[in-house]
Design an enzyme around this catalytic site. Sequence first.
Site, PDB file in Angstrom:
ATOM      1  CE  LYS A  33      40.773 145.455 -66.426  1.00  0.00           C
ATOM      2  NZ  LYS A  33      41.409 145.403 -65.429  1.00  0.00           N
ATOM      3  NE  ARG A 129      45.360 146.161 -58.482  1.00  0.00           N
ATOM      4  CZ  ARG A 129      44.403 146.705 -59.280  1.00  0.00           C
ATOM      5  NH1 ARG A 129      43.211 145.595 -59.086  1.00  0.00           N
ATOM      6  NH2 ARG A 129      44.290 147.662 -60.128  1.00  0.00           N
ATOM      7  CE1 TYR A 256      22.809 116.377 -61.409  1.00  0.00           C
ATOM      8  CE2 TYR A 256      23.099 118.618 -62.518  1.00  0.00           C
ATOM      9  CZ  TYR A 256      23.305 117.084 -62.420  1.00  0.00           C
ATOM     10  OH  TYR A 256      24.075 116.629 -63.510  1.00  0.00           O
ATOM     11  CG  MET A 304      28.523 121.869 -67.754  1.00  0.00           C
ATOM     12  SD  MET A 304      29.622 120.575 -68.061  1.00  0.00           S
ATOM     13  CE  MET A 304      30.295 120.304 -66.384  1.00  0.00           C
TER      14      MET A 304
END
Length: 364
Positions: A33, A129, A256, A304
Amino acid sequence: MRPARALIDLDALRHNYRLAQRLGGGRALAVVKADAYGHGAVRCAAALQDDADGFAVAFLEEALALREAGIRAPILLLEGFLAADELPLLAEHALWTVVHAPWQVEALARANPAQPLDVWLKLDSGMHRVGIDAGDYAATWQRLRAMPQVGRLVKMTHFARADEPGQNRTREQLDAFDAATAGLPGETSLCNSPALLGWPEARGDWARAGLMLYGVSPFAGDPATRPAHPPLRPVMTLESRVIAVRDLPAGEPVGYGGIFVSERPTRVGVVAMGYADGYPQFAATGTPVAVDGRPGRLIGRVSMDMLTVDLSDHAGAGVGSRVELWGSEVAAGDVVAHSHTSAYRLLCGVKRVPLQYRDTALRG
């Protein structure tokens, strides 16, 4: 061309699948999956089709993509069918389905499939669940068993905390499963990857190998306290190259936010890899990398498209040097430990970088 890429070792994938079969002592579904946890579902399934007893995906569309690619082995829908109008497609493509809710039982009772459907009836043994309540399980099993719409009927459950060594919840769920299914014949499916690797008492007829298939341990924390199990072979190697080098004096910030400040003269290598490629944005300074095969470390905040590594102790490294972010030289679990994430999210988050496959079975 940008040098960032993910190398997928299909020989390692087969090794890990065969290990899952041996540990389970029976048959094993290869869970592919989420595009095989970021590794490419079609290519991974094709590599395993001569070995695998079957595959498991989350929902119908994932199964149909495998069928369209020529995968003929059994495929189980772990979420089951999501609407009654999917049932004809399940029959047409010989798909197996989990049943976990009363409405699905009613939909099967009203259906007229072209052939009986193989059903895996899921018990809610404590994860809460999805799953049939314990008090209703035996009656639901008996009702499905009597339906002409149903072929094979497998009993299954899913463990919530099998990846936590010493936690008693798995034992409690096992006991709940045994009690709810007492006297009901047929095959069982209990083990996910952590149960296969860490709970030898939790065996059934069908294992469901997910994360371990891709060579990553589901157990976090101190390696000394993790369950001992045979070694897994990493399937994905995420790598790129240094594209720029900066020489900074002591006291200079990098990246950053200036969260890393050099404590000594520092050679900074800029690597073509960032969080848009799936590398964790909040990996901490000190997260391990390998530079030209030697241990190194991440410094500063991940951007990024780029990240920075410390080249101060890598005299021969420079532009063009290979940097492994995880794989055979840097364990994915070590990246996880520095990144406030999980192994599942790490692998499933890989994107944008091309996947390149290695498969010795296709040579010669």
